[in-house]
Design a protein around this motif. Structure first.
Motif, PDB file in Angstrom:
ATOM      1  N   LEU A  18      39.048  31.054  33.639  1.00  0.00           N
ATOM      2  CA  LEU A  18      38.059  31.501  34.618  1.00  0.00           C
ATOM      3  C   LEU A  18      38.768  31.675  35.953  1.00  0.00           C
ATOM      4  CD1 LEU A  18      34.771  29.358  34.305  1.00  0.00           C
ATOM      5  CD2 LEU A  18      34.979  31.830  33.998  1.00  0.00           C
ATOM      6  N   ARG A  19      38.292  32.627  36.723  1.00  0.00           N
ATOM      7  CA  ARG A  19      38.780  32.782  38.086  1.00  0.00           C
ATOM      8  C   ARG A  19      37.603  32.644  39.032  1.00  0.00           C
ATOM      9  NH1 ARG A  19      41.602  38.098  40.718  1.00  0.00           N
ATOM     10  NH2 ARG A  19      39.413  38.778  40.729  1.00  0.00           N
ATOM     11  N   LEU A  20      37.631  31.614  39.843  1.00  0.00           N
ATOM     12  CA  LEU A  20      36.612  31.421  40.860  1.00  0.00           C
ATOM     13  C   LEU A  20      37.044  32.112  42.151  1.00  0.00           C
ATOM     14  CD1 LEU A  20      35.837  27.619  40.365  1.00  0.00           C
ATOM     15  CD2 LEU A  20      34.916  29.582  39.133  1.00  0.00           C
ATOM     16  N   SER A  21      36.072  32.683  42.855  1.00  0.00           N
ATOM     17  CA  SER A  21      36.351  33.386  44.104  1.00  0.00           C
ATOM     18  C   SER A  21      35.668  32.674  45.262  1.00  0.00           C
ATOM     19  CB  SER A  21      35.845  34.825  44.034  1.00  0.00           C
ATOM     20  OG  SER A  21      36.505  35.549  43.032  1.00  0.00           O
ATOM     21  N   CYS A  22      36.354  32.626  46.386  1.00  0.00           N
ATOM     22  CA  CYS A  22      35.810  32.079  47.623  1.00  0.00           C
ATOM     23  C   CYS A  22      36.026  33.135  48.696  1.00  0.00           C
ATOM     24  CB  CYS A  22      36.527  30.779  47.984  1.00  0.00           C
ATOM     25  SG  CYS A  22      36.046  30.064  49.567  1.00  0.00           S
ATOM     26  N   VAL A  34      42.266  26.588  53.168  1.00  0.00           N
ATOM     27  CA  VAL A  34      41.170  26.681  52.215  1.00  0.00           C
ATOM     28  C   VAL A  34      41.457  25.743  51.047  1.00  0.00           C
ATOM     29  CG1 VAL A  34      39.907  28.195  50.633  1.00  0.00           C
ATOM     30  CG2 VAL A  34      40.672  29.054  52.861  1.00  0.00           C
ATOM     31  N   GLY A  35      40.436  25.047  50.630  1.00  0.00           N
ATOM     32  CA  GLY A  35      40.599  24.131  49.508  1.00  0.00           C
ATOM     33  C   GLY A  35      39.523  24.335  48.463  1.00  0.00           C
ATOM     34  N   TRP A  36      39.861  23.998  47.244  1.00  0.00           N
ATOM     35  CA  TRP A  36      38.897  23.961  46.135  1.00  0.00           C
ATOM     36  C   TRP A  36      38.717  22.504  45.711  1.00  0.00           C
ATOM     37  CZ3 TRP A  36      35.748  27.595  44.282  1.00  0.00           C
ATOM     38  CH2 TRP A  36      36.047  28.934  44.548  1.00  0.00           C
ATOM     39  N   PHE A  37      37.454  22.124  45.555  1.00  0.00           N
ATOM     40  CA  PHE A  37      37.099  20.763  45.186  1.00  0.00           C
ATOM     41  C   PHE A  37      36.142  20.805  44.003  1.00  0.00           C
ATOM     42  CE2 PHE A  37      38.952  18.821  48.899  1.00  0.00           C
ATOM     43  CZ  PHE A  37      39.027  19.897  49.772  1.00  0.00           C
ATOM     44  N   ARG A  38      36.141  19.758  43.216  1.00  0.00           N
ATOM     45  CA  ARG A  38      35.169  19.693  42.140  1.00  0.00           C
ATOM     46  C   ARG A  38      34.497  18.323  42.146  1.00  0.00           C
ATOM     47  NH1 ARG A  38      39.080  19.947  36.746  1.00  0.00           N
ATOM     48  NH2 ARG A  38      39.862  17.791  36.833  1.00  0.00           N
ATOM     49  N   GLN A  39      33.245  18.338  41.687  1.00  0.00           N
ATOM     50  CA  GLN A  39      32.465  17.104  41.680  1.00  0.00           C
ATOM     51  C   GLN A  39      31.624  17.039  40.422  1.00  0.00           C
ATOM     52  OE1 GLN A  39      29.785  16.585  45.022  1.00  0.00           O
ATOM     53  NE2 GLN A  39      29.864  14.350  44.842  1.00  0.00           N
ATOM     54  N   VAL A  40      31.642  15.866  39.812  1.00  0.00           N
ATOM     55  CA  VAL A  40      30.760  15.594  38.673  1.00  0.00           C
ATOM     56  C   VAL A  40      29.749  14.549  39.119  1.00  0.00           C
ATOM     57  CG1 VAL A  40      32.504  16.200  36.977  1.00  0.00           C
ATOM     58  CG2 VAL A  40      32.314  13.829  37.754  1.00  0.00           C
ATOM     59  N   PRO A  41      28.596  14.480  38.468  1.00  0.00           N
ATOM     60  CA  PRO A  41      27.559  13.532  38.887  1.00  0.00           C
ATOM     61  C   PRO A  41      28.071  12.098  38.930  1.00  0.00           C
ATOM     62  CG  PRO A  41      26.650  15.093  37.334  1.00  0.00           C
ATOM     63  CD  PRO A  41      28.131  15.347  37.377  1.00  0.00           C
ATOM     64  N   GLY A  42      27.763  11.414  40.027  1.00  0.00           N
ATOM     65  CA  GLY A  42      28.118  10.015  40.172  1.00  0.00           C
ATOM     66  C   GLY A  42      29.506   9.766  40.715  1.00  0.00           C
ATOM     67  N   ASN A  75      43.986  36.598  48.378  1.00  0.00           N
ATOM     68  CA  ASN A  75      43.991  38.049  48.571  1.00  0.00           C
ATOM     69  C   ASN A  75      43.576  38.302  50.007  1.00  0.00           C
ATOM     70  OD1 ASN A  75      43.229  40.836  48.737  1.00  0.00           O
ATOM     71  ND2 ASN A  75      43.107  40.889  46.503  1.00  0.00           N
ATOM     72  N   LYS A  76      44.544  38.573  50.856  1.00  0.00           N
ATOM     73  CA  LYS A  76      44.259  38.708  52.283  1.00  0.00           C
ATOM     74  C   LYS A  76      43.403  39.935  52.562  1.00  0.00           C
ATOM     75  CE  LYS A  76      48.613  36.418  53.358  1.00  0.00           C
ATOM     76  NZ  LYS A  76      49.927  36.502  54.027  1.00  0.00           N
ATOM     77  N   VAL A  81      40.010  33.694  48.639  1.00  0.00           N
ATOM     78  CA  VAL A  81      40.935  32.757  48.003  1.00  0.00           C
ATOM     79  C   VAL A  81      40.359  32.432  46.624  1.00  0.00           C
ATOM     80  CG1 VAL A  81      41.961  30.457  48.069  1.00  0.00           C
ATOM     81  CG2 VAL A  81      41.744  31.791  50.180  1.00  0.00           C
ATOM     82  N   TYR A  82      41.195  32.464  45.627  1.00  0.00           N
ATOM     83  CA  TYR A  82      40.757  32.257  44.253  1.00  0.00           C
ATOM     84  C   TYR A  82      41.210  30.884  43.739  1.00  0.00           C
ATOM     85  CZ  TYR A  82      40.426  37.339  44.519  1.00  0.00           C
ATOM     86  OH  TYR A  82      40.117  38.623  44.898  1.00  0.00           O
ATOM     87  N   LEU A  83      40.537  30.428  42.718  1.00  0.00           N
ATOM     88  CA  LEU A  83      41.032  29.326  41.906  1.00  0.00           C
ATOM     89  C   LEU A  83      41.157  29.869  40.490  1.00  0.00           C
ATOM     90  CD1 LEU A  83      41.849  26.319  41.779  1.00  0.00           C
ATOM     91  CD2 LEU A  83      39.500  25.831  41.032  1.00  0.00           C
ATOM     92  N   GLN A  84      42.378  30.114  40.070  1.00  0.00           N
ATOM     93  CA  GLN A  84      42.634  30.599  38.720  1.00  0.00           C
ATOM     94  C   GLN A  84      42.774  29.402  37.805  1.00  0.00           C
ATOM     95  OE1 GLN A  84      42.818  33.842  37.440  1.00  0.00           O
ATOM     96  NE2 GLN A  84      42.886  32.760  35.483  1.00  0.00           N
ATOM     97  N   MET A  85      41.911  29.319  36.818  1.00  0.00           N
ATOM     98  CA  MET A  85      41.891  28.175  35.907  1.00  0.00           C
ATOM     99  C   MET A  85      42.149  28.669  34.489  1.00  0.00           C
ATOM    100  SD  MET A  85      38.605  26.084  37.390  1.00  0.00           S
ATOM    101  CE  MET A  85      37.413  27.307  36.858  1.00  0.00           C
ATOM    102  N   ASN A  86      43.227  28.177  33.906  1.00  0.00           N
ATOM    103  CA  ASN A  86      43.601  28.562  32.541  1.00  0.00           C
ATOM    104  C   ASN A  86      43.510  27.367  31.604  1.00  0.00           C
ATOM    105  OD1 ASN A  86      44.263  31.178  33.486  1.00  0.00           O
ATOM    106  ND2 ASN A  86      46.335  30.503  34.000  1.00  0.00           N
TER     107      ASN A  86
END
Length: 125
Positions: A18-22, A34-42, A75-76, A81-86
């Motif tokens: 998946l590629r996330l875009s910001c 720029v940063g990417w963060f992830r959170q799960v419940p709790g 991508n200026k 800013v992307y988060l490329q997740m493989n």
């Protein structure tokens, strides 16, 4: 209007990408870390990947547990800013959010002042 708009989340099978875009909206991301963060419940949000602003040579940080699978390209021209997740796996489902700030040292949430609303990533067969 939110200064950051995320997109690209969804439901994928294990091993997929998946590629996330910001995208900056009203702010020019070249001038921000720029940063990417992830959170799960709790749990508290965790820093996954960060990139510094242009004048600091786009220095990147990628969390050790995802290194080799995740990258944070910029991508200026598209102010994005992307988060490329493989090779996504069962450890990766979470709400992923991007954030912008003046600079970062350790890719921690407290270092960032602008936040997007987040996008859900689900990994399931």
């Amino acid at each position: 209007q939110d200064p950051l708009v995320e997109s690209g989340g969804g439901l994928v099978q294990p091993g997929s990408s998946l590629r996330l875009s910001c995208e900056g909206s009203g702010i020019i991301l070249n001038y921000y870390a720029v940063g990417w963060f992830r959170q799960v419940p709790g749990k508290e949000p965790e820093g996954i990947a960060c990139i510094s602003r242009d004048d600091l040579d786009d220095r990147t940080f990628v969390k050790e547990s995802v290194k080799g699978r995740f990258t944070i390209p910029k991508n200026k021209a598209h102010n994005t800013v992307y988060l490329q997740m493989n090779n996504l796996n069962s450890e990766d489902p979470a709400v992923y959010s991007c954030a912008a700030g003046a600079a970062y040292a350790d890719c921690l949430p407290a270092e960032f002042g602008y936040w997007g609303q987040g996008t859900q990533v689900t990994v399931s067969s």
